[in-house]
Design a protein around this motif. Sequence first.
Motif, PDB file in Angstrom:
ATOM      1  N   LEU A 114      45.563  42.584  32.987  1.00 30.87           N
ATOM      2  CA  LEU A 114      44.151  42.643  32.621  1.00 30.87           C
ATOM      3  C   LEU A 114      43.917  42.545  31.110  1.00 30.87           C
ATOM      4  N   TRP A 115      44.984  42.604  30.311  1.00 32.40           N
ATOM      5  CA  TRP A 115      44.812  42.622  28.866  1.00 32.40           C
ATOM      6  C   TRP A 115      44.186  41.331  28.347  1.00 32.40           C
ATOM      7  N   GLU A 116      44.431  40.226  28.998  1.00 33.06           N
ATOM      8  CA  GLU A 116      43.876  38.938  28.580  1.00 33.06           C
ATOM      9  C   GLU A 116      42.350  38.992  28.501  1.00 33.06           C
ATOM     10  N   ALA A 117      41.728  39.750  29.393  1.00 29.85           N
ATOM     11  CA  ALA A 117      40.268  39.845  29.410  1.00 29.85           C
ATOM     12  C   ALA A 117      39.731  40.491  28.139  1.00 29.85           C
ATOM     13  N   ILE A 118      40.532  41.335  27.499  1.00 38.76           N
ATOM     14  CA  ILE A 118      40.123  41.977  26.252  1.00 38.76           C
ATOM     15  C   ILE A 118      40.588  41.164  25.052  1.00 38.76           C
ATOM     16  N   GLU A 163      34.985  33.265  28.085  1.00 43.64           N
ATOM     17  CA  GLU A 163      33.673  33.122  28.726  1.00 43.64           C
ATOM     18  C   GLU A 163      33.857  32.548  30.123  1.00 43.64           C
ATOM     19  N   ILE A 164      33.129  33.086  31.069  1.00 45.34           N
ATOM     20  CA  ILE A 164      33.207  32.579  32.442  1.00 45.34           C
ATOM     21  C   ILE A 164      32.090  31.554  32.631  1.00 45.34           C
ATOM     22  N   LEU A 165      32.467  30.309  32.695  1.00 44.66           N
ATOM     23  CA  LEU A 165      31.494  29.229  32.833  1.00 44.66           C
ATOM     24  C   LEU A 165      31.035  29.097  34.277  1.00 44.66           C
ATOM     25  N   PRO A 166      29.819  28.633  34.488  1.00 44.83           N
ATOM     26  CA  PRO A 166      29.344  28.427  35.867  1.00 44.83           C
ATOM     27  C   PRO A 166      30.203  27.381  36.582  1.00 44.83           C
ATOM     28  N   LEU A 167      30.290  27.523  37.874  1.00 45.58           N
ATOM     29  CA  LEU A 167      31.039  26.538  38.661  1.00 45.58           C
ATOM     30  C   LEU A 167      30.306  25.197  38.645  1.00 45.58           C
ATOM     31  N   PRO A 168      31.047  24.104  38.622  1.00 52.46           N
ATOM     32  CA  PRO A 168      30.399  22.786  38.684  1.00 52.46           C
ATOM     33  C   PRO A 168      29.869  22.505  40.090  1.00 52.46           C
ATOM     34  N   GLN A 195      38.989  39.842  36.880  1.00 48.68           N
ATOM     35  CA  GLN A 195      39.839  40.370  35.822  1.00 48.68           C
ATOM     36  C   GLN A 195      39.014  41.091  34.755  1.00 48.68           C
ATOM     37  N   LYS A 196      37.898  40.482  34.358  1.00 54.11           N
ATOM     38  CA  LYS A 196      37.038  41.106  33.349  1.00 54.11           C
ATOM     39  C   LYS A 196      36.404  42.390  33.889  1.00 54.11           C
ATOM     40  N   ALA A 197      36.003  42.361  35.138  1.00 51.65           N
ATOM     41  CA  ALA A 197      35.383  43.548  35.740  1.00 51.65           C
ATOM     42  C   ALA A 197      36.388  44.695  35.855  1.00 51.65           C
ATOM     43  N   LYS A 198      37.611  44.375  36.234  1.00 53.51           N
ATOM     44  CA  LYS A 198      38.640  45.408  36.358  1.00 53.51           C
ATOM     45  C   LYS A 198      38.995  46.000  35.002  1.00 53.51           C
ATOM     46  N   ALA A 199      39.094  45.142  33.968  1.00 56.11           N
ATOM     47  CA  ALA A 199      39.413  45.639  32.629  1.00 56.11           C
ATOM     48  C   ALA A 199      38.338  46.604  32.150  1.00 56.11           C
ATOM     49  N   LYS A 200      37.081  46.249  32.384  1.00 59.90           N
ATOM     50  CA  LYS A 200      35.962  47.116  31.997  1.00 59.90           C
ATOM     51  C   LYS A 200      36.018  48.428  32.774  1.00 59.90           C
ATOM     52  N   SER A 201      36.327  48.346  34.055  1.00 59.10           N
ATOM     53  CA  SER A 201      36.410  49.541  34.892  1.00 59.10           C
ATOM     54  C   SER A 201      37.528  50.465  34.414  1.00 59.10           C
ATOM     55  N   CYS A 202      38.657  49.882  34.007  1.00 60.88           N
ATOM     56  CA  CYS A 202      39.774  50.689  33.510  1.00 60.88           C
ATOM     57  C   CYS A 202      39.389  51.433  32.228  1.00 60.88           C
ATOM     58  N   LEU A 203      38.685  50.766  31.352  1.00 60.47           N
ATOM     59  CA  LEU A 203      38.253  51.423  30.122  1.00 60.47           C
ATOM     60  C   LEU A 203      37.246  52.532  30.419  1.00 60.47           C
TER      61      LEU A 203
END
Length: 219
Positions: A36-40, A45-50, A67-75
């Motif tokens: 999960l460290w990559e998210a921090i 940026e998470i781009l919209p799906l084409p 991944q970003k949601a889990k990293a935030k939850s861990c913090l």
Amino acid sequence: MDSETSFSQATLPIFNRENYDLWAVKMEAYLEALDLWEAIEEDYEILPLPDNPTVAQIKNHKEKKTQKAKAKSCLYAGISATIFSRIMSLKSAKAIWDYLKREYTGDEKIRSMQVLNLMREFELQRMKESDTIKEYSDKLLGIAKKIKLLESNFTDSRIVEKILVTVPERYEAYIASLENTKDISKITLVEVIHAFQAQEQRRLMREDYATEGALLAKS
């Protein structure tokens, strides 16, 4: 319960306003272990799906978002309730991490003074006659660890040099032998500690034999 859930429940470090540098090191390792460290670190940026996305694109989009949601939850879970109220409005794990770092590491001048005081403490250390090499090396390593948390250029070779020049006279013969057989600049901290411990054990064995011999002679 899967292994990831078991790990997260067992080892989550909690920050309560004290020892931020130590907590940050532990939390970074914790997040890396959960991938999960990559998210921090990158804060991508998470781009919209084409239109008409492929299965791979959908899967990657979901993984990055999760991944970003889990990293935030861990913090969130890794800080005390009093700190949580100060970061709850921040939108990303990166924003939370940067806020905590900015708020609790102190400014550069304070950190420099802390390093200076720790370096002075390190330089003043001398091994006592009553100390074992483990007790003395643990004391030096404890100071060195605090210095490394504040700056990264404190190497084990400095601890090796410190040990070699500050141990009691009883180690002189071994140090002389070491200098004649090895390149001191390349010897590791583990090698020095293990070698000195072996010498301590031999000395204790000789003392035990001498004591036993004296008791037998007296009897």
